[in-house]
Scaffold this active site. Structure first.
Site, mmCIF file in Angstrom:
data_model
loop_
_atom_site.group_PDB
_atom_site.id
_atom_site.type_symbol
_atom_site.label_atom_id
_atom_site.label_comp_id
_atom_site.label_asym_id
_atom_site.label_seq_id
_atom_site.Cartn_x
_atom_site.Cartn_y
_atom_site.Cartn_z
ATOM 1 C CD GLU A 2 -2.967 1.009 2.336
ATOM 2 O OE1 GLU A 2 -2.823 0.144 3.226
ATOM 3 O OE2 GLU A 2 -3.918 1.803 2.298
ATOM 4 C CE LYS A 24 -8.127 1.857 2.479
ATOM 5 N NZ LYS A 24 -6.918 1.775 3.301
ATOM 6 C CB CYS A 63 -14.322 -3.944 2.638
ATOM 7 S SG CYS A 63 -15.784 -4.534 3.461
#
Ligand SMILES: *[C@@H]1O[C@H](CO)[C@@H](O)[C@H](O)[C@H]1NC(C)=O
Length: 230
Positions: A24, A93, A115
């Site tokens: 990330e 995101k 998620c």
């Protein structure tokens, strides 16, 4: 910055996919104060490099994420490249969102997300998370969440974290991991920069789905999960 790379290479049971992935916001120190300075366009310098690496190595490359600038706004964006260097998909995101992108690699089907949903019904076999947990959430939740997602969705889960830098303003937990659909940790990095290899065994996955047929027992007449276009 330290770049952590995780490579999933073709094992005995997986013939066609070689994925490598970076973590990330890997082109930037982690922290919102840094993102405006390090943000790039997509395509741009950083993703061009990723595209070249994908092509050179003839791999699917999941490019972690980078801060992306578009029309004056910043996004935390993951770009995925095919073996010919083509940008296949770009995923921004969504905070606390339920968004996902599917990448057709033939086999397995990879979902990128932040998620998890019951992905199995969507044909997903591998969930990939570029993430940077910190020193509180890391020891408490990093492995637990991965094993949980793997078991409840009956999928392989792979995560890539930045290596730990104790002097950084954001200290990442590290420990990139690969978990199988039985919840077993197949490979786990330490806190330092390294390369992890793990086989994604789709026969084992099929076996586990046979053994505990969650999919077939699902009562879709009682509940459903709806995915909306972002
Ligand atoms: C890590 O993140 C959590 C959740 O945002 C926060 O509560 C915690 O204080 C953070 N810990 C450290 C060491 O930064």
């Amino acid at each position: 910055y330290s770049v952590f790379r995780l490579a999933l290479h073709p094992g005995l049971c997986l013939s066609c996919v070689l994925s490598s992935h970076v973590t990330e916001c890997f082109n930037s120190p982690y922290g919102t104060k840094y993102f405006p300075e390090y943000a790039e366009k997509i395509p741009g310098e950083c993703t061009q490099k990723l595209s070249e690496v994908a092509k050179e190595c003839s791999i699917y490359l999941i490019g972690g994420s980078i801060p992306e600038e578009d029309a004056g706004k910043l996004y935390n964006t993951c770009a995925v490249f095919g073996p010919d260097g083509t940008l296949l998909v770009k995923h921004r995101k969504v905070s606390r969102g339920r968004s996902t992108r599917e990448v057709e690699t033939g086999n397995p089907v990879i979902h990128l997300c932040h998620c998890s949903l019951p992905f199995t019904s969507q044909g997903c076999q591998l969930l990939v998370y570029p993430g940077a947990f910190n020193m509180t959430t890391g020891p408490a939740h990093w492995e637990l969440l991965q094993r949980g997602r793997a078991v409840d969705n009956q999928v392989y889960v792979a995560t890539a974290s930045p290596a730990r830098d104790d002097k950084a303003s954001y200290v990442a937990w590290g420990h990139s991991t690969v978990v199988n659909p039985w919840g077993e940790v197949l490979a786990k990095a330490g806190t330092e920069e390294t390369i992890l290899y793990s086989d994604i065994d789709l026969e084992k996955l099929a076996e586990i789905r046979q053994q505990i047929p969650i999919l077939r027992q699902k009562r879709s007449d009682l509940y459903a999960v709806e995915m909306k276009k972002p």
